[in-house]
Write an enzyme that holds these catalytic residues in place. Structure first.
Site, mmCIF file in Angstrom:
data_model
loop_
_atom_site.group_PDB
_atom_site.id
_atom_site.type_symbol
_atom_site.label_atom_id
_atom_site.label_comp_id
_atom_site.label_asym_id
_atom_site.label_seq_id
_atom_site.Cartn_x
_atom_site.Cartn_y
_atom_site.Cartn_z
ATOM 1 C CG ASP A 1 -0.173 0.109 2.545
ATOM 2 O OD1 ASP A 1 0.841 -0.595 2.701
ATOM 3 O OD2 ASP A 1 -0.589 0.895 3.425
ATOM 4 C CD GLU B 1 4.354 0.269 6.993
ATOM 5 O OE1 GLU B 1 5.300 0.401 7.768
ATOM 6 O OE2 GLU B 1 3.966 1.196 6.253
HETATM 7 ZN ZN LIG Z 1 6.931 2.002 4.218
#
Ligand SMILES: [Zn+2]
Length: 416
Positions: free
Chosen positions: A86, A181
């Site tokens: 992401d 994340e």
């Molecule tokens: Zn990163």
């Protein structure tokens, strides 16, 4: 050309991956937080299969797991290389148009689609030392997504090399690509048993040659203030406005220290991130950061003390003070097995780079993985100025990261 004689594919991969929008979303409650992250997961699965990897899968949560089987008789710990797919919710990742500035000769880089976006040499000291490198930037309208697609591309390139070169001995390697994340949920749905790895490395660091063995320890604090509301026309000596009480608490925070904007290095902070409510009640959210757990506790005590002092002046009001653990400094875990860092430093040295040990003023997937049983420091991917339109990465740095990953596999086999 490297000593390993690698026919690098990481740049082509990187260019392909950054064009796929994988922005995650803080406010979403689904896993992954955005469906579009699976678009990249599917591409990676297809490319891994194309390399000849058979044990590869993605799932409903958007994770990618793959295996490069062991080709040695030795018992080598199962390594895991991990990057996140992401990109940050802070800046759009739609229609990313990467530009390669070949043979950078110094000076500022003006981004073509928005001339106000300038990567200035004096604001990006690392850029200065990249003379002769090929620098990849955006066109000025989006982020680049080198955080962390540089890492994804590097792991993919290393995987391709290992598959194509069976003469290079290594143990079983697991590859893990995570969603979300950037919104702190990167390892929420990782199946540790399925992963079955013993030592992990995230490839999500910035500067060439860096290994990070420390992250912040992190908590969140929610303060709920319950005031006393009454019609303003009849409020004399009765109304206790939670908005004002909340602001009073914030005004007691020091101006010259303890905040992200006034600290650096190993200093921690108390950082209000949201303030919501009305006269009757207000909720203030904070993130608390420190490299030591004692430091976290001290900061939380300080915040509670301020809150108590303010609220006790109001006899009809009260407050709740809720502390939640976010993640812990992975050094505590990594110190138990110094080889994990030693081998990483050695792998970087063998790539012809001077390794340096660093700490991160933030967290990584690895900080949580470390406490879930997979010790997991962070190795450079080459990404710079991430979460901004000025994000850039050097092609040569990416290639060094590929070499480092391959070297690590070789070193663990050698020393087992
Ligand atoms: Zn990163």
């Amino acid at each position: 050309m490297s000593e390993l004689n690698i026919d690098f594919t990481c740049v082509d991969r990187f260019i392909r991956y950054v064009k796929i929008d994988t922005q995650s979303d803080h406010d979403s409650t689904t896993s992954p937080t955005t469906e579009k992250q699976k678009d990249l997961a599917r591409v990676l699965v297809a490319e891994l299969k194309e390399m000849g990897i058979t044990d590869v899968e993605t799932n409903e949560y958007g994770y990618v797991y793959a295996t490069i089987p062991s080709n040695t008789n030795k018992r080598v710990p199962v390594l895991c290389f991990c990057s996140h797919m992401d990109t940050s919710p802070d800046v759009t990742g739609k229609n990313v148009n990467p530009i390669i500035h070949k043979n950078y000769q110094g000076g500022d880089i003006i981004l073509p689609m928005d001339n106000s976006q300038i990567i200035r040499e004096n604001e990006h000291p690392q850029l200065k030392s990249r003379l002769g490198n090929d620098i990849i930037t955006t066109d000025g309208t989006t982020l680049l997504g080198a955080d962390n697609k540089a890492g994804v591309a590097e792991i993919m390139d290393a995987a391709k090399f290992l598959i194509d070169h069976p003469e290079i001995k290594h143990g079983k390697i697991r590859i893990l690509f995570t969603p979300d994340e950037e919104v702190g949920k990167g390892v929420d749905k990782v199946d540790m048993k399925k992963l079955g790895a013993e030592v992990g490395y995230t490839i999500d660091g910035a500067d060439l040659g860096s290994v990070e063995n420390e992250t912040f320890s992190a908590d969140s604090v929610t303060i709920k203030i319950h005031g006393f509301s009454i019609h303003p026309g009849f409020a004399k000596d009765q109304l206790e406005n939670a908005i004002k009480i909340g602001s009073e608490i914030l005004s007691k925070l020091p101006k010259d220290t303890l905040s992200p904007e006034t600290t650096e290095g190993r200093e921690g902070f108390v950082h209000p991130v949201s303030f919501k409510g009305e006269i009757e009640s207000v909720t203030i959210k904070f993130i608390i950061r420190d490299f030591e757990v004692d430091g976290l506790i001290e900061k939380e005590k300080f915040l509670k003390q301020i809150t108590e002092e303010v609220v006790k002046k109001y006899k009809r009001s009260n407050f709740e003070f809720i502390v939640e653990e976010s993640y812990r400094n992975m050094k505590e875990i990594l110190d138990k097995d110094p080889k994990i860092i030693e081998y990483a430093m050695e792998a970087i040295k063998r790539a012809g780079i001077k390794p340096k040990l660093d700490s991160i003023r933030g967290g990584t997937d690895g900080s949580r993985l470390s406490f879930m049983g997979l010790p997991c420091p962070n190795i450079f991917a080459g990404e710079h100025a991430f979460h901004s339109k000025l994000e850039w990465v050097s092609v040569q740095d990416m290639q060094k990261a590929v070499e480092t990953i391959i070297n690590l596999c070789v070193i663990w086999e050698e020393k087992s």
